[in-house]
Motif scaffolding. Structure first.
Motif, PDB file in Angstrom:
ATOM      1  N   LYS A 125      21.916  -9.344 -42.249  1.00  0.00           N
ATOM      2  CA  LYS A 125      21.035  -8.597 -43.153  1.00  0.00           C
ATOM      3  C   LYS A 125      21.200  -7.093 -42.961  1.00  0.00           C
ATOM      4  O   LYS A 125      21.151  -6.326 -43.931  1.00  0.00           O
ATOM      5  N   VAL A 126      21.393  -6.668 -41.716  1.00  0.00           N
ATOM      6  CA  VAL A 126      21.594  -5.249 -41.425  1.00  0.00           C
ATOM      7  C   VAL A 126      22.845  -4.744 -42.139  1.00  0.00           C
ATOM      8  O   VAL A 126      22.816  -3.714 -42.819  1.00  0.00           O
ATOM      9  N   LYS A 127      23.940  -5.479 -41.990  1.00  0.00           N
ATOM     10  CA  LYS A 127      25.191  -5.057 -42.635  1.00  0.00           C
ATOM     11  C   LYS A 127      25.049  -5.044 -44.152  1.00  0.00           C
ATOM     12  O   LYS A 127      25.549  -4.138 -44.822  1.00  0.00           O
ATOM     13  N   GLU A 128      24.332  -6.012 -44.687  1.00  0.00           N
ATOM     14  CA  GLU A 128      24.096  -6.082 -46.137  1.00  0.00           C
ATOM     15  C   GLU A 128      23.286  -4.875 -46.610  1.00  0.00           C
ATOM     16  O   GLU A 128      23.610  -4.248 -47.621  1.00  0.00           O
ATOM     17  N   GLU A 129      22.213  -4.538 -45.888  1.00  0.00           N
ATOM     18  CA  GLU A 129      21.356  -3.405 -46.264  1.00  0.00           C
ATOM     19  C   GLU A 129      22.109  -2.080 -46.169  1.00  0.00           C
ATOM     20  O   GLU A 129      21.977  -1.233 -47.047  1.00  0.00           O
ATOM     21  N   VAL A 130      22.885  -1.897 -45.108  1.00  0.00           N
ATOM     22  CA  VAL A 130      23.641  -0.657 -44.942  1.00  0.00           C
ATOM     23  C   VAL A 130      24.651  -0.511 -46.074  1.00  0.00           C
ATOM     24  O   VAL A 130      24.802   0.571 -46.646  1.00  0.00           O
ATOM     25  N   LYS A 131      25.308  -1.607 -46.419  1.00  0.00           N
ATOM     26  CA  LYS A 131      26.287  -1.576 -47.514  1.00  0.00           C
ATOM     27  C   LYS A 131      25.596  -1.296 -48.852  1.00  0.00           C
ATOM     28  O   LYS A 131      26.057  -0.491 -49.658  1.00  0.00           O
ATOM     29  N   LYS A 132      24.457  -1.957 -49.079  1.00  0.00           N
ATOM     30  CA  LYS A 132      23.718  -1.802 -50.339  1.00  0.00           C
ATOM     31  C   LYS A 132      23.212  -0.366 -50.511  1.00  0.00           C
ATOM     32  O   LYS A 132      23.258   0.192 -51.600  1.00  0.00           O
ATOM     33  N   LYS A 133      22.733   0.235 -49.431  1.00  0.00           N
ATOM     34  CA  LYS A 133      22.189   1.597 -49.499  1.00  0.00           C
ATOM     35  C   LYS A 133      23.276   2.658 -49.444  1.00  0.00           C
ATOM     36  O   LYS A 133      22.993   3.829 -49.665  1.00  0.00           O
ATOM     37  N   ALA A 134      24.507   2.256 -49.091  1.00  0.00           N
ATOM     38  CA  ALA A 134      25.650   3.175 -48.997  1.00  0.00           C
ATOM     39  C   ALA A 134      25.358   4.353 -48.075  1.00  0.00           C
ATOM     40  O   ALA A 134      25.667   5.497 -48.397  1.00  0.00           O
ATOM     41  N   VAL A 135      24.756   4.070 -46.930  1.00  0.00           N
ATOM     42  CA  VAL A 135      24.488   5.116 -45.941  1.00  0.00           C
ATOM     43  C   VAL A 135      25.605   5.114 -44.897  1.00  0.00           C
ATOM     44  O   VAL A 135      26.242   4.090 -44.664  1.00  0.00           O
ATOM     45  N   PRO A 136      25.837   6.267 -44.253  1.00  0.00           N
ATOM     46  CA  PRO A 136      26.834   6.302 -43.191  1.00  0.00           C
ATOM     47  C   PRO A 136      26.427   5.349 -42.058  1.00  0.00           C
ATOM     48  O   PRO A 136      25.252   5.249 -41.711  1.00  0.00           O
ATOM     49  N   VAL A 137      27.395   4.670 -41.503  1.00  0.00           N
ATOM     50  CA  VAL A 137      27.122   3.723 -40.435  1.00  0.00           C
ATOM     51  C   VAL A 137      27.178   4.449 -39.100  1.00  0.00           C
ATOM     52  O   VAL A 137      28.220   4.934 -38.687  1.00  0.00           O
ATOM     53  N   THR A 138      26.035   4.563 -38.455  1.00  0.00           N
ATOM     54  CA  THR A 138      25.945   5.111 -37.098  1.00  0.00           C
ATOM     55  C   THR A 138      25.188   4.095 -36.253  1.00  0.00           C
ATOM     56  O   THR A 138      24.534   3.187 -36.781  1.00  0.00           O
ATOM     57  N   LEU A 139      25.257   4.263 -34.948  1.00  0.00           N
ATOM     58  CA  LEU A 139      24.525   3.361 -34.061  1.00  0.00           C
ATOM     59  C   LEU A 139      23.030   3.424 -34.339  1.00  0.00           C
ATOM     60  O   LEU A 139      22.348   2.399 -34.337  1.00  0.00           O
ATOM     61  N   GLU A 140      22.527   4.624 -34.608  1.00  0.00           N
ATOM     62  CA  GLU A 140      21.101   4.787 -34.861  1.00  0.00           C
ATOM     63  C   GLU A 140      20.678   4.156 -36.183  1.00  0.00           C
ATOM     64  O   GLU A 140      19.599   3.571 -36.279  1.00  0.00           O
ATOM     65  N   VAL A 141      21.496   4.294 -37.216  1.00  0.00           N
ATOM     66  CA  VAL A 141      21.179   3.694 -38.510  1.00  0.00           C
ATOM     67  C   VAL A 141      21.114   2.182 -38.372  1.00  0.00           C
ATOM     68  O   VAL A 141      20.175   1.542 -38.858  1.00  0.00           O
ATOM     69  N   VAL A 142      22.096   1.601 -37.707  1.00  0.00           N
ATOM     70  CA  VAL A 142      22.127   0.144 -37.531  1.00  0.00           C
ATOM     71  C   VAL A 142      20.887  -0.330 -36.784  1.00  0.00           C
ATOM     72  O   VAL A 142      20.245  -1.304 -37.176  1.00  0.00           O
ATOM     73  N   LYS A 143      20.515   0.382 -35.730  1.00  0.00           N
ATOM     74  CA  LYS A 143      19.321  -0.008 -34.970  1.00  0.00           C
ATOM     75  C   LYS A 143      18.066   0.135 -35.836  1.00  0.00           C
ATOM     76  O   LYS A 143      17.201  -0.742 -35.832  1.00  0.00           O
ATOM     77  N   GLY A 144      17.959   1.229 -36.586  1.00  0.00           N
ATOM     78  CA  GLY A 144      16.792   1.437 -37.445  1.00  0.00           C
ATOM     79  C   GLY A 144      16.652   0.362 -38.501  1.00  0.00           C
ATOM     80  O   GLY A 144      15.553  -0.150 -38.754  1.00  0.00           O
ATOM     81  N   VAL A 145      17.769  -0.006 -39.111  1.00  0.00           N
ATOM     82  CA  VAL A 145      17.734  -1.060 -40.127  1.00  0.00           C
ATOM     83  C   VAL A 145      17.392  -2.394 -39.474  1.00  0.00           C
ATOM     84  O   VAL A 145      16.606  -3.179 -40.025  1.00  0.00           O
ATOM     85  N   ALA A 146      17.948  -2.669 -38.295  1.00  0.00           N
ATOM     86  CA  ALA A 146      17.651  -3.926 -37.588  1.00  0.00           C
ATOM     87  C   ALA A 146      16.167  -4.028 -37.255  1.00  0.00           C
ATOM     88  O   ALA A 146      15.548  -5.084 -37.441  1.00  0.00           O
ATOM     89  N   VAL A 147      15.585  -2.942 -36.794  1.00  0.00           N
ATOM     90  CA  VAL A 147      14.149  -2.942 -36.489  1.00  0.00           C
ATOM     91  C   VAL A 147      13.343  -3.213 -37.756  1.00  0.00           C
ATOM     92  O   VAL A 147      12.375  -3.981 -37.745  1.00  0.00           O
ATOM     93  N   ALA A 148      13.757  -2.606 -38.876  1.00  0.00           N
ATOM     94  CA  ALA A 148      13.061  -2.830 -40.146  1.00  0.00           C
ATOM     95  C   ALA A 148      13.194  -4.286 -40.594  1.00  0.00           C
ATOM     96  O   ALA A 148      12.221  -4.886 -41.069  1.00  0.00           O
ATOM     97  N   VAL A 149      14.367  -4.862 -40.442  1.00  0.00           N
ATOM     98  CA  VAL A 149      14.588  -6.264 -40.815  1.00  0.00           C
ATOM     99  C   VAL A 149      13.714  -7.174 -39.957  1.00  0.00           C
ATOM    100  O   VAL A 149      13.049  -8.082 -40.466  1.00  0.00           O
ATOM    101  N   ILE A 150      13.703  -6.919 -38.657  1.00  0.00           N
ATOM    102  CA  ILE A 150      12.888  -7.735 -37.746  1.00  0.00           C
ATOM    103  C   ILE A 150      11.410  -7.582 -38.074  1.00  0.00           C
ATOM    104  O   ILE A 150      10.673  -8.563 -38.150  1.00  0.00           O
ATOM    105  N   SER A 151      10.977  -6.337 -38.300  1.00  0.00           N
ATOM    106  CA  SER A 151       9.563  -6.076 -38.614  1.00  0.00           C
ATOM    107  C   SER A 151       9.156  -6.742 -39.912  1.00  0.00           C
ATOM    108  O   SER A 151       8.061  -7.308 -40.005  1.00  0.00           O
ATOM    109  N   SER A 152      10.014  -6.683 -40.923  1.00  0.00           N
ATOM    110  CA  SER A 152       9.663  -7.312 -42.193  1.00  0.00           C
ATOM    111  C   SER A 152       9.589  -8.826 -42.048  1.00  0.00           C
ATOM    112  O   SER A 152       8.772  -9.477 -42.705  1.00  0.00           O
ATOM    113  N   GLY A 153      10.409  -9.389 -41.190  1.00  0.00           N
ATOM    114  CA  GLY A 153      10.352 -10.825 -40.927  1.00  0.00           C
ATOM    115  C   GLY A 153       9.084 -11.216 -40.208  1.00  0.00           C
ATOM    116  O   GLY A 153       8.499 -12.269 -40.478  1.00  0.00           O
ATOM    117  N   ILE A 154       8.642 -10.372 -39.287  1.00  0.00           N
ATOM    118  CA  ILE A 154       7.413 -10.666 -38.527  1.00  0.00           C
ATOM    119  C   ILE A 154       6.197 -10.508 -39.420  1.00  0.00           C
ATOM    120  O   ILE A 154       5.339 -11.383 -39.464  1.00  0.00           O
TER     121      ILE A 154
END
Length: 158
Positions: A125-154
């Motif tokens: 889901k993280v890779k899908e969201e980053v690709k969909k939003k067309a944002v630069p891929v950095t370690l921080e972006v990936v972590k931020g998106v992962a936290v958002a994905v996990i939070s939305s699931g919870i």
């Protein structure tokens, strides 16, 4: 719809390790096949997963390095192990033994980062969201998106 804040920090330089395993302060451009290396988040994740399952991980920079169904070139491995080290993901790493390195476990930062992207479904889901939003891929972006994905699931399941 996921909402998250993005912290964009570039990881476009490779810091070679000098005497005593200390990273040099001058960034050097790393090329592979005439193309500057860019962050491959699959490679970072595979390195962290590998180091997490080994007490003292020994990584040979052979081509190709295979793990988790992926293959990486020697240049990719050197670059991404260096990035992980620069991000303080390793408790201790000896990187000056090219063509290999030894990693003595993940640091607290490395463990926290891996925990956010460990799940295959979250990572997809993280890779899908980053690709969909067309944002630069950095370690921080990936972590931020992962936290958002996990939070939305919870919050979605409560």
């Amino acid at each position: 719809m996921l909402k998250y804040f993005l912290l964009l920090i570039s990881h476009s330089a490779c810091y070679p390790v000098g005497e005593g395993g200390v990273a040099a302060l001058t960034p050097q451009k790393t090329k592979e096949k005439g193309i500057f290396m860019k962050l491959n988040i699959d490679c970072v994740r595979d390195i962290l997963l590998y180091c997490d399952q080994e007490d003292n991980a020994y990584i040979e920079y052979r081509s190709p390095w295979s793990f988790n169904g992926h293959e990486y070139s020697q240049h990719e491995m050197v670059y991404h192990v260096g990035l992980c080290n620069d991000a303080d993901f390793f408790h201790r790493a000896c990187l000056d033994n090219v063509p290999s390195c030894e990693v003595e476990g993940l640091s607290f930062e490395g463990q926290k980062y891996l925990d956010t992207i460990r799940s295959e479904s979250v990572f997809a889901k993280v890779k899908e969201e980053v690709k969909k939003k067309a944002v630069p891929v950095t370690l921080e972006v990936v972590k931020g998106v992962a936290v958002a994905v996990i939070s939305s699931g919870i919050t979605g399941s409560v």
